[in-house]
Design an enzyme around this catalytic site. Structure first.
Site, PDB file in Angstrom:
ATOM      1  N   LYS A  94       0.848  -1.196   0.000  1.00 23.12           N
ATOM      2  CA  LYS A  94       0.000   0.000   0.000  1.00 23.12           C
ATOM      3  C   LYS A  94       0.885   1.247   0.000  1.00 23.12           C
ATOM      4  O   LYS A  94       1.904   1.289   0.693  1.00 23.12           O
ATOM      5  CB  LYS A  94      -0.891  -0.032   1.248  1.00 23.12           C
ATOM      6  CG  LYS A  94      -1.957   1.059   1.294  1.00 23.12           C
ATOM      7  CD  LYS A  94      -2.847   0.876   2.521  1.00 23.12           C
ATOM      8  CE  LYS A  94      -3.947   1.914   2.610  1.00 23.12           C
ATOM      9  NZ  LYS A  94      -4.799   1.735   3.798  1.00 23.12           N
ATOM     10  N   SER A 149      -9.732   1.825   2.857  1.00 21.12           N
ATOM     11  CA  SER A 149      -8.867   2.543   1.964  1.00 21.12           C
ATOM     12  C   SER A 149      -7.844   1.679   1.219  1.00 21.12           C
ATOM     13  O   SER A 149      -7.267   2.134   0.232  1.00 21.12           O
ATOM     14  CB  SER A 149      -8.114   3.614   2.753  1.00 21.12           C
ATOM     15  OG  SER A 149      -7.279   3.010   3.715  1.00 21.12           O
ATOM     16  N   SER A 202      -9.946  -0.487   7.014  1.00 28.11           N
ATOM     17  CA  SER A 202      -9.357  -0.343   5.676  1.00 28.11           C
ATOM     18  C   SER A 202      -8.650  -1.567   5.095  1.00 28.11           C
ATOM     19  O   SER A 202      -8.326  -1.580   3.914  1.00 28.11           O
ATOM     20  CB  SER A 202      -8.369   0.812   5.671  1.00 28.11           C
ATOM     21  OG  SER A 202      -9.075   1.997   5.445  1.00 28.11           O
TER      22      SER A 202
END
Ligand code: GLN
Length: 484
Positions: free
Chosen positions: A73, A148, A172
């Site tokens: 990420k 997210s 997330s």
């Protein structure tokens, strides 16, 4: 999947370079439509892969994750690699150091394919808040991948990475895992070092794996877990081999269910979660009804504490120390009149142009809630409610080993469906946020699919465990997975 690939590597059936190239080919083919990746790190990946192949050729033993390509990420720092947190304010930021999780993955020879998309600074539930564009759900391109960590979850679902890392502050990792039909694990707060994760809400943030299977999640967690002197909140515990606990056995395990978590669901989602409960019964687990009377305040508590921490954590982006500076024409894309600006104007302009709408909203909410006169009414009160929610969990865990709940109230929603109304978006986390508020570990596992508009979509369920009891959580998640 990791173990299978590992066996192929050691038997010589494939090489790490070949495997890595296959993944880049798949990314090339699919990512135009999905947009899971913000940055590819091809040179780094191939260099890492070549080292592993040389080691195998020398007949040396390799680790399970060695030579296996994964995705990171883009709010986790890899030295020398662009790290944007999907924000324009960090558009030109090259991380000067490795996050601790990256260091640990490098030590075991894992391969990094690239950096994945997210909601800006990890604030959001759909990746629609990314400054670079939305990550589409590989199973239905009209729908969001969740957020997210949507880029990481979509990469796994699309076969664009074998394993991935995400971060989870209020859901997330788990919500995108649920939306994309994959496994996502948020460790206990303190289990994994946050050093090198771009801080969002520091009392809630955790890094964890997103993978195809529970075993893969256990393999990645085994590498990244453990105490770190660079993160004062990392717990005094060493990492361990979590795969040892995947026995397939849940006989006698007490699984708690909360009536409000299930009754409020729509029929189809309810049916899915009831089927999961039935499966656990059949497997020999004991289902126990429990009460978490204060957990209904989790969302409200989160949306005070999280913005407060955001407003202080994001104060460092001032246009001077990191990333975008609107006086720097090369990076800003902002028209300048050539006049030199006063310092305050530089701060204000850099933040004005660098931050997106949702980030600004959270900074304003947090600054307001922390301001003198409102601090007691909002921040202090939220902290007190946080303690009450935590006590509910302590009590519940006297009676049960695990708590079973939906991961999110619905399967993946359509792109654009919730962007006009932030509250609707926040509600996507109503079941996942509590684990962050109290700090317990939680995993999302694909449950029975749910039909929406004539199409079957993934729908995950979540298991929460006692603080630092990732063992039982993984054991139960794995037992469900192999029973299907
Ligand atoms: N969706 C939640 C938020 O917007 C949680 C995000 C996260 O876990 N990083 O804050």
């Amino acid at each position: 999947m990791i173990r299978e690939l590992h066996n192929k590597l050691i038997s010589g059936e494939i090489t790490s370079v070949k495997l890595t190239e296959e993944y880049f080919a798949r990314i090339e083919e699919k990512d135009k439509d999905i947009f899971a990746y913000l940055t590819l790190t091809k040179d780094l990946a191939l260099e890492q892969a070549r080292k592993v192949d040389a080691k195998i050729a020398r007949g040396e033993k390799i680790e399970l994750l060695e030579g296996i390509p994964g995705a990171i990420k883009d709010n986790l720092c890899i030295s020398g690699v662009r790290t944007t947190a999907a924000s324009k304010i960090l558009d030109n930021y090259i991380a000067p150091y490795d996050a601790t999780v990256i260091e640990r993955l490098k030590e075991v020879g894992a391969v990094f394919l690239g950096k994945t998309n997210l909601d800006e600074f990890a604030m959001g539930s759909s990746t629609e808040n990314s400054a670079y564009g939305v990550t589409k759900n590989p199973l239905d391109l009209t729908r969001v991948s969740g957020g997210s960590s949507g880029g990481s979850a979509a990469a796994i679902a699309a076969g664009e990475a074998v394993w991935a890392l995400g971060t989870d502050t209020g859901g997330s990792i788990r919500e995108p895992a649920s939306f994309c039909g994959v496994v996502g694990l948020k460790p206990t707060y303190g289990r994994v070092s946050r050093h090198g994760a771009i801080a969002m809400a520091s009392s809630l943030d955790q890094i964890g794996p997103i993978t195809k299977s529970v075993e893969d999640a256990a393999i990645v967690l085994s590498v990244i877990a453990g105490q770190d002197k660079l993160d004062a909140t990392s717990a005094h515990s060493s990492g361990k081999d979590y795969t040892k606990y995947l026995t397939g056995e849940v006989q006698g395990l007490r699984v708690g269910i909360v009536a409000e978590y299930i009754d409020g669901l729509d029929e189809k989602e309810k049916k899915s979660i009831l089927e999961v409960i039935e499966t656990y019964k059949k497997l020999g687990a004991e289902i126990v009804e429990i009460d978490l009377p204060h957990s209904k305040y989790s969302l409200a508590t989160y949306y005070i504490i999280q913005p407060c921490e955001v407003s202080s954590n994001l104060a460092r982006y001032d246009g001077i120390r990191y990333g975008l500076n609107v006086d720097d024409k090369k990076n800003s894309g902002v028209k300048e009149d050539g006049m030199s600006k006063k310092l305050l104007e530089t701060y204000l302009d850099s933040r004005q142009y660098g931050f997106g709408k949702e980030v600004k909203r959270r900074i304003m909410l947090g600054t307001y809630a922390l301001s003198s006169g409102y601090y007691d009414a909002y921040y202090l009160k939220a902290q007190k409610v946080r303690t009450l929610i935590k006590r509910d969990f302590e009590k519940a865990f006297e009676k049960v080993d695990l708590i079973l709940a939906p991961t999110a109230p619905t399967p993946a929603f359509r792109i654009g469906e919730k962007t006009e109304d932030p509250l609707k978006m926040y509600l996507a986390d109503m079941f996942s946020i509590t684990a962050n508020i109290v700090g317990v570990p939680a995993i999302s596992v694909p449950g029975p699919e749910v039909e929406v508009d004539g199409k079957k979509l993934p729908f995950g369920f979540q298991l929460m465990a006692k603080w630092f009891d990732e063992e039982n959580m993984l054991r139960a998640a794995h037992a469900y997975e192999i029973s299907k």
